[in-house]
Design a protein around this motif. Structure first.
Motif, PDB file in Angstrom:
ATOM      1  N   ARG A 181       0.844  -1.210   0.000  1.00 58.47           N
ATOM      2  CA  ARG A 181       0.000   0.000   0.000  1.00 58.47           C
ATOM      3  C   ARG A 181       0.869   1.246   0.000  1.00 58.47           C
ATOM      4  N   GLU A 182       2.038   1.150   0.626  1.00 56.03           N
ATOM      5  CA  GLU A 182       2.941   2.297   0.694  1.00 56.03           C
ATOM      6  C   GLU A 182       3.793   2.423  -0.571  1.00 56.03           C
ATOM      7  N   GLU A 183       4.242   1.261  -1.078  1.00 49.73           N
ATOM      8  CA  GLU A 183       5.124   1.264  -2.246  1.00 49.73           C
ATOM      9  C   GLU A 183       5.157  -0.148  -2.832  1.00 49.73           C
ATOM     10  N   PRO A 184       5.139  -0.285  -4.155  1.00 53.39           N
ATOM     11  CA  PRO A 184       5.184  -1.629  -4.755  1.00 53.39           C
ATOM     12  C   PRO A 184       6.392  -2.424  -4.273  1.00 53.39           C
ATOM     13  N   VAL A 185       6.190  -3.717  -4.052  1.00 52.52           N
ATOM     14  CA  VAL A 185       7.268  -4.603  -3.616  1.00 52.52           C
ATOM     15  C   VAL A 185       7.854  -5.236  -4.879  1.00 52.52           C
ATOM     16  N   THR A 186       9.004  -4.735  -5.302  1.00 52.91           N
ATOM     17  CA  THR A 186       9.549  -5.141  -6.603  1.00 52.91           C
ATOM     18  C   THR A 186      10.964  -5.704  -6.538  1.00 52.91           C
ATOM     19  N   THR A 187      11.575  -5.768  -5.363  1.00 52.09           N
ATOM     20  CA  THR A 187      12.930  -6.304  -5.259  1.00 52.09           C
ATOM     21  C   THR A 187      12.990  -7.440  -4.240  1.00 52.09           C
ATOM     22  N   THR A 188      13.962  -8.311  -4.424  1.00 50.17           N
ATOM     23  CA  THR A 188      14.130  -9.447  -3.513  1.00 50.17           C
ATOM     24  C   THR A 188      14.492  -8.978  -2.110  1.00 50.17           C
TER      25      THR A 188
END
Length: 339
Positions: A181-188
């Protein structure tokens, strides 16, 4: 079960020897002039050993384009005895047909992610290396980041619990949804940090994110469906006396292989309640009543081998059994559409 035919030679470059590779190829008892399928080509370890047997022909399959490209030198060195095909190993029946092969003498499978893939940060398989949250073995379909962005909290929890066997799946799913909701989760690295705040690791325990990453990788690549379909295809393509060897790395995979071979290794009779059910003669003779596991020497060289198990079986002359019932694990399609 060791080969009684030509002696197998281990490649001098240990990087090309897969976990339990010598045992798996020996279980096939490769013979001169035989036709074999290396269903998960990877670095080509199985293929190299099979090609050491005079006159063998090997069809190597891998959905990872990088693995196929890395095998070109071996294709050239094989003198036309090795063919590489970029495809899912679940399609091995069609791959064989496309190569003009109806039945084969042996099929070997090494299920799961390869060391090469884990060691490439840009592939997104490892929580120890920061990179894009991808995890795709091939070039198509949704990535792990896509699943994290689209799946509902309930679907995420179910996926992590069933495919990762993670007891704290609900807390992890809740934390992931709050974080996205705060920021896309795009990294391991970011996903690993989110999971580590929920799962507290004990000394000498596995990394807190291990099971969550496993679940996402299996879902992204539909690995359990791939394995189940590949086993059925192997049953259809192996000739009587042909052998199957499967190396798996976690309990879900091993359970599928074990249950498949147990079902095919005995008659499925009609019960007194359902007398109309047809009898099915065993299509496999199981060669490994207990799975073969790595020895201390292999574990010392490769700690990743600690969970590996090898099961093997020999095809009988009986017809292939009907397909299995629908799987009991969540499908990628259902997770991505939120139900």
């Amino acid at each position: 079960m060791m080969a009684t035919g030509p002696e197998l030679r281990v490649p001098s470059d240990r990087r090309h020897v897969p976990v339990l590779g010598v045992e798996a190829v020996a279980a096939l008892a490769p013979r001169a002039g035989g036709v074999y399928v290396d269903a998960t080509f990877g670095a080509g370890g199985y293929s190299r050993m099979l090609l050491e047997v005079p006159g063998t022909r090997v069809i190597g399959i891998d959905r990872d384009r990088t693995a196929i490209a890395g095998g070109f030198a071996l294709v050239e060195a094989s003198g036309g005895r090795l063919t590489l095909v970029e495809d899912r190993f679940s399609n091995l029946a069609d791959v064989c047909a496309g190569e003009g092969v109806t039945h084969v003498d042996g099929i070997v499978m090494d299920v799961g992610v390869s060391s090469m893939q884990l060691d490439q940060a840009e592939r997104g398989f490892s929580f120890r290396l920061d990179g894009p949250l991808d995890m795709r073995m091939g070039q198509h379909g949704p990535s792990a980041a896509d699943i994290i962005a689209a799946a509902s909290e309930t679907d995420l929890a179910n996926l992590i619990y069933i495919l990762g066997e993670e007891r704290q799946s609900r807390g992890i799913a809740r934390a992931i949804v709050a974080a996205r909701r705060e920021e896309p989760v795009t990294t391991t690295r970011r996903l690993a940090d989110i999971v580590a705040r929920v799962v507290r690791a004990k000394p000498n325990d596995i990394h807190p994110a291990t099971r969550t990453f496993q679940a996402l990788r299996i879902a992204v690549n539909e690995e359990l469906d791939e394995l189940q379909t590949a086993l059925v295809a192997a049953e259809q393509r192996l000739k009587p006396g042909g052998r199957l060897a499967v190396v798996s790395f976690h309990s879900l995979e091993d359970r599928i292989v074990k249950n498949f071979l147990n079902a095919r290794g005995k008659s499925a009779g009609g019960s007194r309640h359902l007398p109309e059910v047809a009898q099915h003669a065993p299509s496999f003779e199981i060669l490994t009543r207990r799975p073969i596991v790595p020895g201390e020497a292999e574990l010392a060289v490769n700690p990743r081998a600690r969970s590996a198990k090898l099961r093997s079986a020999e095809r009988t002359a009986a017809p292939a059994h009907p397909d299995e019932a629908p799987p009991e694990w969540p499908s990628l399609q259902s997770v991505m559409r939120g139900g």
